[in-house]
Design a protein around this motif. Structure first.
Motif, short mmCIF file in Angstrom:
data_model
loop_
_atom_site.label_atom_id
_atom_site.label_comp_id
_atom_site.label_asym_id
_atom_site.label_seq_id
_atom_site.Cartn_x
_atom_site.Cartn_y
_atom_site.Cartn_z
N LEU A 1 0.85 -1.18 0.00
CA LEU A 1 0.00 0.00 0.00
C LEU A 1 0.89 1.23 0.00
O LEU A 1 1.65 1.47 0.94
CB LEU A 1 -0.91 -0.01 1.22
CG LEU A 1 -1.88 -1.21 1.27
CD1 LEU A 1 -2.49 -1.37 2.66
CD2 LEU A 1 -2.98 -1.03 0.23
N MET A 2 0.81 2.00 -1.08
CA MET A 2 1.65 3.17 -1.26
C MET A 2 0.80 4.43 -1.29
O MET A 2 -0.35 4.40 -1.77
CB MET A 2 2.45 3.04 -2.56
CG MET A 2 3.26 1.77 -2.64
SD MET A 2 4.07 1.56 -4.26
CE MET A 2 5.18 2.96 -4.25
N SER A 3 1.34 5.53 -0.81
CA SER A 3 0.59 6.78 -0.75
C SER A 3 0.10 7.19 -2.13
O SER A 3 0.84 7.15 -3.12
CB SER A 3 1.47 7.89 -0.19
OG SER A 3 1.75 7.67 1.17
N GLU B 1 -1.95 12.50 -9.05
CA GLU B 1 -1.70 11.18 -9.64
C GLU B 1 -3.04 10.55 -10.04
O GLU B 1 -3.90 10.32 -9.19
CB GLU B 1 -0.99 10.28 -8.63
CG GLU B 1 -0.69 8.89 -9.15
CD GLU B 1 -0.03 8.01 -8.10
OE1 GLU B 1 0.51 6.94 -8.48
OE2 GLU B 1 -0.05 8.37 -6.91
N PHE B 2 -3.20 10.25 -11.32
CA PHE B 2 -4.43 9.61 -11.81
C PHE B 2 -4.20 8.10 -11.87
O PHE B 2 -3.26 7.64 -12.52
CB PHE B 2 -4.81 10.14 -13.19
CG PHE B 2 -6.19 9.73 -13.62
CD1 PHE B 2 -7.30 10.48 -13.26
CD2 PHE B 2 -6.38 8.57 -14.37
CE1 PHE B 2 -8.58 10.10 -13.64
CE2 PHE B 2 -7.65 8.18 -14.75
CZ PHE B 2 -8.75 8.95 -14.39
N LEU B 3 -5.04 7.35 -11.19
CA LEU B 3 -4.88 5.91 -11.10
C LEU B 3 -5.55 5.24 -12.31
O LEU B 3 -6.78 5.20 -12.41
CB LEU B 3 -5.49 5.39 -9.80
CG LEU B 3 -4.95 6.02 -8.52
CD1 LEU B 3 -5.64 5.42 -7.30
CD2 LEU B 3 -3.44 5.87 -8.42
N THR B 4 -4.73 4.73 -13.21
CA THR B 4 -5.26 4.12 -14.43
C THR B 4 -5.43 2.61 -14.30
O THR B 4 -6.31 2.03 -14.95
CB THR B 4 -4.33 4.40 -15.62
OG1 THR B 4 -3.02 3.93 -15.32
CG2 THR B 4 -4.28 5.90 -15.90
N ASP B 5 -4.62 1.96 -13.47
CA ASP B 5 -4.69 0.51 -13.32
C ASP B 5 -5.10 0.07 -11.92
O ASP B 5 -5.69 -0.99 -11.75
CB ASP B 5 -3.33 -0.12 -13.66
CG ASP B 5 -2.95 0.10 -15.12
OD1 ASP B 5 -3.83 -0.09 -15.98
OD2 ASP B 5 -1.79 0.46 -15.39
#
Length: 220
Positions: free
Chosen positions: A79-81, A86-90
């Motif tokens: 679990l990373m900050s 940052e847009f989470l694509t995956d």
């Protein structure tokens, strides 16, 4: 980075509703709590609590939640900050706590949608209109429809004992239409077979036949 996966003090359903009610995005409760909201009672203990949002609305969710909460993206077993901008694509799973030392309070699950259609990430041919994936309690609490939640559970790479228990709990109250949809979706994802399929089909009318078609899900 955190690995304390069992360190939970989950919010209640009412806590989640109070937190998300003024956030102008599509959201709903998911996981075991979603099934219990459909059932109308708590069927088992829940060690966590999940909320679904649309991937395309993650920026609004991040901006809102990050004011008071610390957000972590699940990535490669840790679990990373989740940082601003940052847009989470995956990534599909975000864990939330008050700070880096406090227990986990809830999870946010990102789901994909395109042209007002929910898309099942594990088998992209499985879709539903967005307005058909969320149900509401009499009080207005939104939750993921049970046939979709059971697909997520049964379609996982590791089906847990509690997932099978949830299926057994929900089958008696699922409509024939929902059982059909779940069966056909599992056939689409697992053309080689899935242990839940026979169990569900045993509770369907005897004259209901199914066909797995590579291009569409259909009853024949």
């Amino acid at each position: 980075m955190r690995t304390d996966y069992e360190n939970w003090e989950p919010l209640t359903v009412s806590n989640i509703v109070e937190l998300f009610i003024d956030l102008p995005i599509t959201w709903c409760l998911a996981g075991g709590w979603a099934l219990d909201l459909h059932l109308g009672k708590q069927s088992r203990e829940h060690s966590d609590i999940d909320v679904i949002i649309l991937r395309d609305e993650q920026v609004s969710a991040y901006d809102f939640l990050s004011r008071e909460w610390k957000l972590y993206k699940a990535q490669e077993g840790v679990l990373m900050s989740w940082v601003h901008g940052e847009f989470l694509t995956d990534t599909t799973d975000v864990w939330v706590s008050k700070n880096q030392d406090s227990p986990w309070a809830f999870q946010v699950m990102l789901v994909d949608a395109f042209e007002n259609q929910w898309n099942y990430r594990r088998e992209k041919s499985i879709k539903k209109p967005l307005n058909e994936i969320i149900a509401r309690t009499n009080e207005g609490t939104p939750y993921l429809r049970p046939e979709i939640q059971l697909l997520y559970k049964g379609g996982s790479s590791k089906v847990r004992e509690k997932d099978f228990m949830d299926l057994q709990t929900m089958l008696p109250i699922l409509s024939t239409q929902d059982k059909e949809w779940l069966t056909l979706s599992l056939q689409r994802q697992f053309p080689e077979g899935h242990p839940w399929i026979d169990l569900i089909q045993k509770q369907l009318p005897s004259n209901t036949l199914y066909n797995y078609d590579k291009r569409s899900i259909k009853k024949c």
